[in-house]
Design a protein around this motif. Structure first.
Motif, mmCIF file in Angstrom:
data_model
loop_
_atom_site.group_PDB
_atom_site.id
_atom_site.type_symbol
_atom_site.label_atom_id
_atom_site.label_comp_id
_atom_site.label_asym_id
_atom_site.label_seq_id
_atom_site.Cartn_x
_atom_site.Cartn_y
_atom_site.Cartn_z
ATOM 1 N N PRO A 137 0.816 -1.216 0.000
ATOM 2 C CA PRO A 137 0.000 0.000 0.000
ATOM 3 C C PRO A 137 0.848 1.263 0.000
ATOM 4 N N MET A 138 0.315 2.317 -0.620
ATOM 5 C CA MET A 138 0.971 3.620 -0.533
ATOM 6 C C MET A 138 0.953 4.103 0.913
ATOM 7 N N PRO A 139 1.876 4.970 1.308
ATOM 8 C CA PRO A 139 1.817 5.548 2.653
ATOM 9 C C PRO A 139 0.500 6.293 2.862
ATOM 10 N N SER A 140 0.126 6.488 4.107
ATOM 11 C CA SER A 140 -1.153 7.112 4.421
ATOM 12 C C SER A 140 -1.200 8.557 3.956
ATOM 13 N N GLY A 141 -2.356 8.963 3.420
ATOM 14 C CA GLY A 141 -2.613 10.346 3.030
ATOM 15 C C GLY A 141 -3.551 10.996 4.036
ATOM 16 N N ILE A 142 -4.451 11.852 3.540
ATOM 17 C CA ILE A 142 -5.413 12.476 4.453
ATOM 18 C C ILE A 142 -6.337 11.396 5.010
ATOM 19 N N PRO A 143 -6.884 11.619 6.190
ATOM 20 C CA PRO A 143 -7.765 10.602 6.783
ATOM 21 C C PRO A 143 -8.954 10.290 5.866
#
Length: 601
Positions: free
Chosen positions: A181-187
């Motif tokens: 998975p891509m790193p976390s973005g906005i919630p």
């Protein structure tokens, strides 16, 4: 730990139901395996064509004593989850050489992004792309030069299509390699808030674009727990990933080490070694039951209720919607990942992830511990997590306690006692509903129906302010033979807004909803589909419908509706444009949703 009686009972039922088809399948696979390494049967001319471009490996290939691994890749730049695969073949070739093997890209398969096609004509090709992927992988492997296959695929239809191919070529081992998975973005809840605000005209397109771009922002799988990440969980629980491979981010040293280790393992488990693990033996009824258990324990995508029966049929195993329902009643919901909660898959992985979850399920007797996997006999290795120690890959014991009980809980103290997926039946047919994110007070909806033949018509009615009271929105003629069974996820913001206004609303459709769907009750995959004369085709505006997820029923309460003539769809707008004319034969020959809506098996 003794196997849970429900798990044992459902597995035995599937085994008995599949006795004939599974037996015929295994006979075919054993006959293919008995022929020995396939390259030995190719003429010198055949082999020269196959090896002409393999400069560094020609001698080893011509000698035929070492394993040759076929790579089937879904690489493209359109899917963020598949973009990292661009450089995997070189990593795999290098790792294969170090293991005394060779590797070739056997072929590519198409991979479309449902996130791009949501609400667009291209979505009508989405489900059929699964069968095209299976066909394309079959073409790639038909050169008959490979002792094992590595499958590079992540997203919605790609993994199920590749599994169908891996089962068809089940006499050779199959190892699936994720990209992470891509790193976390906005919630995710902030993204959802902006979407709902835009649906009501309270946010600008620029604000919506900014939120979407901050959410989907780099290489890797989208971070919500939709179909793509559900696929990755399945591949691990079903024993086709290396332990702990699913949710390691792209572009990291650990991700690269796991890719290389997958190539090494594929070389070790061919028929040329002493640990032969053909895919057909791994993909048995235990693997599929384990996959369904994982689906329920994590609150995974409803799309897998379509895909798992199609995948299983390719390996001679027959699943029924009742199997999903019964397993759901026995398996606790242990994870809260968006859309079932606020966390994303990176938070899930950090909280203990699949290693903790698998360990808990094994200890509770909810998984077949003796299922065969690419890592070894049994699921015990999948309690372990991969780490880098002095630059070398090693597996160490995974967590035995959750590190965040708002995201991941033990089987003995879950978020819910059941998996939250119900089989629905009644005088409107059969379907499914996912309730893991639906508030308990919305599990039963009884209200007048409003009938639509397209999602655009629903949007138009919403914009015109026509839906002002409790309503069951029926969107029919969305089944596989009508228009390819598109996802109707673009309706989610509209239905959410209506629900947030205090209305009791539900969706009933013979189409699909996205793996990211959540809080609005939705009876989906209803069959027989309306285009085939199913009961939905007899409904009219104002009919009283009752969706009862607690009892597992879906019914029209209006007397005499069954005697009405079935409405005839106008499908002329679904037969041409954006490639849809190429799929007329698929629409004409597709199977029913409750058996997987498949064309090729």
């Amino acid at each position: 730990m003794t196997l849970h009686p429900t798990i044992a009972r459902v597995t035995d039922r599937i085994r008995a139901r599949s006795e004939s088809t599974r037996g015929l399948y295994l006979s075919r696979m054993r006959a293919a395996a008995a022929a020995g390494p396939v390259r030995a049967h190719l003429s010198c001319g055949n082999q020269a064509h196959a090896y002409a471009a393999m400069t560094a490996d020609k001698a080893a290939l011509a000698e035929g004593r070492s394993p040759n691994i076929g790579i089937v890749t879904a690489y493209n730049d359109m899917l963020s989850a598949h973009q990292p695969y661009e450089h995997y073949p070189q990593l795999i070739r290098d790792a294969a050489r170090r293991a005394g093997a060779t590797a070739q890209v056997a072929g590519g398969v198409p991979a479309m992004c449902d996130g791009v096609t949501q609400g667009q004509p291209g979505m009508e090709l989405s489900l059929f792309s699964r069968d095209v992927i299976a066909l394309a992988a079959g073409v790639a492997l038909s050169h008959n030069c490979f002792d094992a296959a590595l499958y590079l695929g992540v997203c919605d239809k790609i993994v199920p299509g590749l599994i169908m191919a891996a089962a068809t070529f089940g006499h050779i081992p199959a190892v699936f390699i994720p990209a992470g998975p891509m790193p976390s973005g906005i919630p995710n809840d902030e993204k959802s808030r902006v979407r709902n605000a835009f649906a009501e005209g309270k946010a600008t397109r620029a604000e919506l674009m900014a939120a979407e771009m901050a959410s989907y922002h780099g290489p890797g799988t989208c971070t919500f727990y939709g179909t793509a990440n559900t696929n990755q969980m399945l591949m691990e629980v079903m024993g086709l990933h290396l332990p702990g491979a699913s949710f390691v981010n792209p572009g990291t040293p650990l991700r690269e080490a796991l890719t290389e280790a997958a190539a090494t393992r594929a070389a070790q488990i061919t028929a040329l070694g002493n640990d032969y693990r053909p895919a057909g033996e791994i993909l048995d009824e235990r693997a599929y039951v384990n996959g369904i258990v994982g689906l329920m324990a994590t609150g995974g995508s409803t799309n897998l209720v379509l895909h798992l029966p199609a995948m299983a049929r390719a390996s001679g195993v027959l699943l029924d919607l009742a199997d999903f329902d019964e397993l759901s009643q026995a398996v606790p919901l242990m994870a809260k990942v968006y859309p079932n909660g606020l966390a994303d898959v990176n938070h899930f992985h950090a909280a203990g992830g699949l290693q903790y979850l698998i360990g808990q399920l094994l200890d509770a007797g909810l998984l077949h511990e003796d299922a065969k996997t690419v890592a070894g006999d049994g699921l015990a290795p999948y309690r372990q997590e991969p780490t880098l120690q002095d630059g070398r890959l090693a597996w160490t014991p995974g967590p035995t306690e959750t590190l965040n009980d708002k995201v991941l809980r033990p089987a003995a103290a879950p978020f819910a006692a059941t998996g939250g997926l119900r089989h629905l039946s009644g005088n409107l047919g059969r379907g499914v509903i996912k309730v893991s994110a639906v508030a308990p007070e919305r599990h039963i909806i009884e209200a007048p129906a409003r009938i639509f033949a397209s999602q655009d018509a629903v949007k138009a009615a919403f914009k015109a302010g026509e839906i002002t009271s409790d309503t069951v929105v029926v969107v029919r003629f969305q089944g596989p033979s009508a228009n390819g069974m598109p996802e109707l996820h673009s309706l989610t913001p509209i239905l959410s807004v209506l629900q947030d206004r205090g209305l009791k609303v539900a969706l009933v459709t013979d189409g699909r909803m996205s793996g990211a769907s959540g809080k609005v009750p939705a009876a989906i995959h209803v069959c027989p589909e309306a285009a085939a004369g199913g009961p939905l085709a007899r409904l009219q505006d104002g009919d009283i419908l009752r969706l009862d997820a607690s009892a597992g029923t879906l019914a029209c309460l209006t007397t005499g509706f069954e005697t009405r003539p079935a409405a005839k769809p106008d499908l002329s707008g679904n037969s041409q444009g954006i490639g849809r004319e190429l799929f007329a034969a698929f629409r004409a020959h597709v199977g029913a949703p409750d058996t997987g809506a498949a064309v090729v098996v």
